[in-house]
Design a protein around this motif. Structure first.
Motif, PDB file in Angstrom:
ATOM      1  N   ASN A 111       3.163 -10.613  14.270  1.00 20.65           N
ATOM      2  CA  ASN A 111       4.187  -9.683  13.809  1.00 20.65           C
ATOM      3  C   ASN A 111       4.437  -8.612  14.862  1.00 20.65           C
ATOM      4  OD1 ASN A 111       4.427 -10.670  10.908  1.00 20.65           O
ATOM      5  ND2 ASN A 111       2.243 -10.220  11.015  1.00 20.65           N
ATOM      6  N   CYS A 112       5.623  -8.013  14.838  1.00 22.57           N
ATOM      7  CA  CYS A 112       5.978  -6.927  15.745  1.00 22.57           C
ATOM      8  C   CYS A 112       6.284  -5.663  14.945  1.00 22.57           C
ATOM      9  CB  CYS A 112       7.211  -7.282  16.567  1.00 22.57           C
ATOM     10  SG  CYS A 112       6.965  -8.594  17.773  1.00 22.57           S
ATOM     11  N   VAL A 113       5.656  -4.568  15.325  1.00 21.20           N
ATOM     12  CA  VAL A 113       5.968  -3.245  14.773  1.00 21.20           C
ATOM     13  C   VAL A 113       6.437  -2.405  15.950  1.00 21.20           C
ATOM     14  CG1 VAL A 113       5.132  -1.264  13.468  1.00 21.20           C
ATOM     15  CG2 VAL A 113       4.154  -3.541  13.050  1.00 21.20           C
ATOM     16  N   VAL A 114       7.689  -1.957  15.895  1.00 19.29           N
ATOM     17  CA  VAL A 114       8.302  -1.304  17.050  1.00 19.29           C
ATOM     18  C   VAL A 114       8.967   0.003  16.621  1.00 19.29           C
ATOM     19  CG1 VAL A 114       9.967  -1.566  18.940  1.00 19.29           C
ATOM     20  CG2 VAL A 114       8.729  -3.573  18.082  1.00 19.29           C
ATOM     21  N   SER A 115       8.758   1.044  17.415  1.00 20.99           N
ATOM     22  CA  SER A 115       9.405   2.345  17.185  1.00 20.99           C
ATOM     23  C   SER A 115       9.280   2.759  15.722  1.00 20.99           C
ATOM     24  CB  SER A 115      10.873   2.303  17.622  1.00 20.99           C
ATOM     25  OG  SER A 115      10.962   2.130  19.024  1.00 20.99           O
ATOM     26  N   SER A 116       8.046   2.913  15.294  1.00 16.79           N
ATOM     27  CA  SER A 116       7.756   3.259  13.903  1.00 16.79           C
ATOM     28  C   SER A 116       6.629   4.281  13.861  1.00 16.79           C
ATOM     29  CB  SER A 116       7.388   2.006  13.107  1.00 16.79           C
ATOM     30  OG  SER A 116       8.483   1.117  13.027  1.00 16.79           O
ATOM     31  N   GLU A 117       6.430   4.879  12.681  1.00 16.60           N
ATOM     32  CA  GLU A 117       5.416   5.922  12.550  1.00 16.60           C
ATOM     33  C   GLU A 117       4.867   5.951  11.136  1.00 16.60           C
ATOM     34  OE1 GLU A 117       7.194   9.756  13.178  1.00 16.60           O
ATOM     35  OE2 GLU A 117       8.550   9.547  11.468  1.00 16.60           O
ATOM     36  N   VAL A 118       3.637   6.478  11.029  1.00 23.34           N
ATOM     37  CA  VAL A 118       2.998   6.702   9.733  1.00 23.34           C
ATOM     38  C   VAL A 118       2.350   8.074   9.763  1.00 23.34           C
ATOM     39  CG1 VAL A 118       1.270   5.936   8.079  1.00 23.34           C
ATOM     40  CG2 VAL A 118       2.527   4.240   9.423  1.00 23.34           C
ATOM     41  N   SER A 119       2.520   8.842   8.688  1.00 23.76           N
ATOM     42  CA  SER A 119       1.899  10.164   8.628  1.00 23.76           C
ATOM     43  C   SER A 119       1.493  10.518   7.205  1.00 23.76           C
ATOM     44  CB  SER A 119       2.858  11.238   9.158  1.00 23.76           C
ATOM     45  OG  SER A 119       4.056  11.274   8.405  1.00 23.76           O
ATOM     46  N   ASP A 120       0.442  11.346   7.109  1.00 25.91           N
ATOM     47  CA  ASP A 120      -0.011  11.952   5.854  1.00 25.91           C
ATOM     48  C   ASP A 120      -0.354  10.934   4.778  1.00 25.91           C
ATOM     49  OD1 ASP A 120       0.030  14.720   6.565  1.00 25.91           O
ATOM     50  OD2 ASP A 120       2.220  14.675   6.484  1.00 25.91           O
ATOM     51  N   THR A 121      -1.059   9.874   5.167  1.00 28.73           N
ATOM     52  CA  THR A 121      -1.565   8.915   4.189  1.00 28.73           C
ATOM     53  C   THR A 121      -2.835   9.486   3.539  1.00 28.73           C
ATOM     54  OG1 THR A 121      -0.647   7.097   5.471  1.00 28.73           O
ATOM     55  CG2 THR A 121      -2.394   6.560   3.932  1.00 28.73           C
ATOM     56  N   TRP A 122      -2.995   9.220   2.219  1.00 28.24           N
ATOM     57  CA  TRP A 122      -4.056   9.908   1.480  1.00 28.24           C
ATOM     58  C   TRP A 122      -4.503   9.105   0.273  1.00 28.24           C
ATOM     59  CZ3 TRP A 122      -7.055  13.915   2.478  1.00 28.24           C
ATOM     60  CH2 TRP A 122      -7.738  14.544   1.435  1.00 28.24           C
ATOM     61  N   ASN A 123      -5.815   9.203  -0.065  1.00 32.66           N
ATOM     62  CA  ASN A 123      -6.316   8.746  -1.365  1.00 32.66           C
ATOM     63  C   ASN A 123      -7.166   9.847  -1.967  1.00 32.66           C
ATOM     64  OD1 ASN A 123      -8.373   7.887   0.770  1.00 32.66           O
ATOM     65  ND2 ASN A 123      -9.556   7.514  -1.107  1.00 32.66           N
ATOM     66  N   GLU A 124      -6.929  10.136  -3.228  1.00 29.82           N
ATOM     67  CA  GLU A 124      -7.633  11.230  -3.901  1.00 29.82           C
ATOM     68  C   GLU A 124      -8.987  10.798  -4.437  1.00 29.82           C
ATOM     69  OE1 GLU A 124      -8.045  15.215  -5.101  1.00 29.82           O
ATOM     70  OE2 GLU A 124      -6.532  14.272  -3.821  1.00 29.82           O
ATOM     71  N   LEU A 125      -9.065   9.572  -4.993  1.00 30.44           N
ATOM     72  CA  LEU A 125     -10.267   9.099  -5.663  1.00 30.44           C
ATOM     73  C   LEU A 125     -10.951   8.006  -4.845  1.00 30.44           C
ATOM     74  CD1 LEU A 125      -8.820   8.906  -9.296  1.00 30.44           C
ATOM     75  CD2 LEU A 125      -9.943  10.838  -8.156  1.00 30.44           C
ATOM     76  N   GLY A 126     -11.997   7.405  -5.451  1.00 31.13           N
ATOM     77  CA  GLY A 126     -12.685   6.293  -4.816  1.00 31.13           C
ATOM     78  C   GLY A 126     -13.947   6.681  -4.095  1.00 31.13           C
ATOM     79  N   ALA A 127     -14.764   7.540  -4.700  1.00 36.11           N
ATOM     80  CA  ALA A 127     -16.024   7.957  -4.087  1.00 36.11           C
ATOM     81  C   ALA A 127     -16.860   6.736  -3.702  1.00 36.11           C
ATOM     82  CB  ALA A 127     -16.797   8.849  -5.057  1.00 36.11           C
ATOM     83  N   PRO A 128     -17.535   6.766  -2.575  1.00 35.47           N
ATOM     84  CA  PRO A 128     -17.738   7.934  -1.699  1.00 35.47           C
ATOM     85  C   PRO A 128     -16.632   8.157  -0.666  1.00 35.47           C
ATOM     86  CG  PRO A 128     -18.999   6.107  -0.856  1.00 35.47           C
ATOM     87  CD  PRO A 128     -18.354   5.607  -2.130  1.00 35.47           C
ATOM     88  N   ASN A 129     -15.582   7.329  -0.725  1.00 35.20           N
ATOM     89  CA  ASN A 129     -14.512   7.467   0.264  1.00 35.20           C
ATOM     90  C   ASN A 129     -13.278   8.140  -0.327  1.00 35.20           C
ATOM     91  OD1 ASN A 129     -15.947   6.087   2.390  1.00 35.20           O
ATOM     92  ND2 ASN A 129     -15.566   4.186   1.263  1.00 35.20           N
TER      93      ASN A 129
END
Length: 332
Positions: free
Chosen positions: A202-220
């Motif tokens: 697959n090709c991912v071109v000129s793209s971005e990801v920001s502020d990804t988050w998970n609140e739960l799921g201890a210990p992570n």
């Protein structure tokens, strides 16, 4: 492996945890040299950059001709607007053009094999995914281009064929994935652009990801299972060009249990520094997974992350770094 005098700066680390459709054409879809809109981290791939990439591909073992896929992004198709049923439009047309505006999802958008979904050139197309766990499934040889994906609960864009599994040959182009999981209080894991379960070529071109988050799921919990970009769990031979991952809760780019990946002109920065959050996950820029896989990087940087720039994780071999560096990170 260090190349062109660039020192390897990789450290070992622990394992990670109502509307109408129209057949009227729109303006030309974005080309590789189209200037980026304001407020994005990607720069666009110039002719000079493409030339450099082409000069490196054979040496790095990258067989993906991402430029050809970008050049094939269509300039016309069935035009729909906000409120339209995007899945219905894709079922009836090979190319669907989204006119500017906000599209609020009540279910995931599935781009079937070989079909193309493109935001109109020069217009801002926002996909409000706050009501769904996953915004997009992108099937084999399909294209998603020129959209902003906002507030998906768990996953923004996934290379996946519903019913048949993982996909290959896709193009994800000029896509901004923002705040995946950040507004959702029930999430245990999140990813902005998710190539996994054998996704390949697959090709991912000129793209971005920001502020990804998970609140739960201890210990992570509190961002500990929220990566920006994943090439993981058997994903392999995927190419990332002008891809930027920043302010994500855990790592910017994570390649846990993934096969070889190729990165050009990309960045991972300020990870582990999610907007509005004090507690976060590891915060590495680029985490290199497990196994014995020499991931390949050309002119790719990992800067000002909470932890390490390049984190070897459980990998037994060093990456190939060609004019690629790390600086200003929280640990060596």
């Amino acid at each position: 492996t260090a190349v062109d005098g660039q020192s390897s700066i990789v450290a070992a680390g622990p394992s990670p945890s109502g509307s109408k459709t129209s057949s009227q054409p729109t303006a030309p879809a974005p080309a590789a040299t189209t200037p980026p809109p304001a407020g994005v981290a990607w720069t666009g791939v110039t002719a000079t950059m493409w030339s450099e990439i082409e000069a490196q591909r054979a040496a790095l073992g990258d067989t993906n001709d991402c430029k050809a896929r970008v050049d094939a992004v269509p300039s016309s198709g069935t035009v729909i607007g906000p409120g339209a049923d995007v899945n219905a439009a894709l079922a009836n047309a090979n190319v669907v053009i989204l006119s500017g505006g906000t599209y609020t999802l009540s279910r995931s958008i599935n781009i079937p094999v070989g079909k193309k979904l493109v935001g109109a050139a020069g217009q801002t197309v926002v996909i409000d995914a706050s009501n769904v766990s996953r915004a997009f499934n992108v099937g084999n040889n399909a294209t998603l281009a020129n959209v902003v994906v906002a507030d998906a609960r768990e996953e923004g864009v996934v290379a996946y064929n519903p019913g048949s599994g993982t996909s290959s040959g896709t193009l994800i182009y000029q896509v901004s994935v923002r705040r995946t999981g950040l507004k959702y209080t029930g999430g245990t894991g999140a990813s902005g652009i998710f190539l996994t379960q054998g996704a390949s070529y697959n090709c991912v071109v000129s793209s971005e990801v920001s502020d990804t988050w998970n609140e739960l799921g201890a210990p992570n919990d509190h961002g500990g299972n929220a990566d920006g970009v994943n090439n993981s769990n058997g994903a392999h031979h995927n190419t990332f060009i002008d891809v930027h991952s920043y302010r994500n809760g855990d790592d910017g780019i994570d390649m846990w249990d993934g096969g070889v990946a190729f990165f050009y002109f990309s960045r991972a920065f300020d990870n582990g520094k999610t907007s509005g959050k004090t507690l976060t996950g590891d915060g590495n820029g680029i985490k290199l997974g497990i196994g014995s896989v020499a991931h390949k990087f050309y002119r790719t940087t990992a800067n000002t992350n909470k932890a390490q720039g390049y984190n070897l994780n459980g990998n037994t071999v060093q990456p190939v770094l060609v004019q690629s560096t790390a600086s200003g990170n929280g640990s060596a």
